[in-house]
Design a protein around this motif. Structure first.
Motif: not given
Ligand code: NAP
Length: 338
Positions: A130-136
């Motif tokens: 959620l935070l790093l891959v898709m939420g960047s």
């Protein structure tokens, strides 16, 4: 072996301990002697009959375990016997023994107890995606974590702190002190007040760069409204529908009716992004999971990934464990021990 069986849809009384023959590993599989199994909100929704991804009942739930490798099927490295591991299990984890594909197993970080290790896979992989891959999420940005005191919530806080983001979190007020000690910058009580105006005030009316929202229904509309320009909304659950029996079905229908539609022109003109995540639909991407898990385990070694177990319940206390989460008493992870 003993297993926790969800015998049918219903209250905690439908959970029963049953004896079953020990599993025999198929080719490419390992048998793990379970030392701790994670209890997730999905297990509760499944018991309530509100989780379409769950297996048909009667079933054994459980998406994650820690334990020791006891037997191997054909084609699996024999050096794994006796190793302490954590694993993702496509159900069946809430048992004394479970068969898993060897590709879903990872070394247990040595510094963690089995209970802490069982708190890693679902919560941290979800938060990582959620935070790093898709939420960047980037340094200096801001993130709103709903249910910040839950398993995924605490995992998201660890990752956001590592990134260097400003953190806002909604949670029941009894959890606020703990959350601030864990590093949450702004705790918001969303039970007794409308969280959106509070967030807007805290951000000088701007909103945040990323919201991760497992509540669902009308909450997704509000979370979308909480975004500043170039903001992203990650949707990953519908805990707002949680209830047993007819009330649960009603709440589910209400949540579906209140679910917003996002038009491309609206996204374009407001510079916003929306995405969904379902870790349970990523079984065909083991390479991605392994990459994320490698970073997470490194984070344990470096000290910024800190799985927090609130309570460990014995298998015999599984009903109490479900109630503990349903009554919102948990801060962090609940695990089951055989
Ligand atoms: N899509 C995915 O891949 C994925 C993966 C993992 C989890 N999830 C979702 O993420 C959410 C959190 O999961 P989790 O396993 O980490 O559980 P959890 O956060 O430990 O869930 C329990 C907490 O959720 C909050 N909550 C919000 N609405 C609730 C309700 N109607 N009834 C009871 N509690 C409610 C409560 O905390 P407060 O009152 O303090 O907020 C409660 O303590 C769930 O919706 C779950 O389905 C999705």
């Amino acid at each position: 072996m003993r297993q926790i069986v969800t015998t049918r849809n219903g209250g905690v009384e439908v959970l029963q301990i049953e004896e079953k023959p020990d599993p025999i590993p198929k080719s490419g599989e390992a048998i793990i002697r379970v030392r701790a199994a994670g209890l997730n909100f999905a297990d509760i929704l499944a018991r309530q009959g509100l989780y379409p991804d769950g297996p048909p009942k009667p079933c054994v739930m459980g998406y994650e375990v820690s334990g020791v490798v006891e037997a191997l099927g054909e084609g699996v490295n024999t050096g794994l016997i006796g190793k302490s591991v954590v694993a993702l299990t496509r159900f069946g984890g809430q048992a004394e023994l479970v068969a898993v594909k060897a590709t879903q197993m990872f070394d247990k970080p040595k510094s963690l107890t089995f209970e802490q290790a069982a708190a890693i896979p679902v919560n941290y992989l979800t938060a990582y995606a959620l935070l790093l891959v898709m939420g960047s999420l980037h340094e200096g940005e801001s993130v709103l974590v709903h249910n910040a005191g839950g398993g995924v919530g605490l995992a998201a806080l660890d990752i956001a702190k590592k990134v260097g983001a400003v953190t806002y979190g909604t949670a029941s007020p009894s959890k606020h002190k703990f959350l601030v000690e864990r590093g949450l910058d702004h705790a918001i009580d969303y039970r007794s007040q409308d969280w959106l105006p509070v967030l807007k005030e805290l951000t000088d009316g701007r909103g945040v760069d990323l919201v991760i929202d497992p509540l669902g229904g009308g909450h997704w509309k509000k979370s979308y409204a909480a975004l500043r320009h170039t903001g992203r909304l990650g949707m990953f659950g519908i805990s707002t529908a949680s209830a047993t029996g007819f009330q649960g079905k009603l709440k589910l229908v209400k949540a579906v009716l209140q679910t917003p539609w996002f038009h491309p022109f609206g996204l374009l003109n407001r510079n916003r992004g929306v995405f969904g995540l379902n870790l349970g639909h990523l079984w065909h991407e083991p390479e991605k999971i392994a990459l994320w898990m490698r970073d997470i385990v490194r984070g344990v070694d470096e000290g910024w990934i800190r799985p927090y177990v609130d309570r460990a319940f014995s298998f015999d206390q599984v009903g109490e464990a479900h109630s503990y989460i349903e009554e919102r008493k948990n801060t962090g992870k609940v695990v089951l021990v055989p």
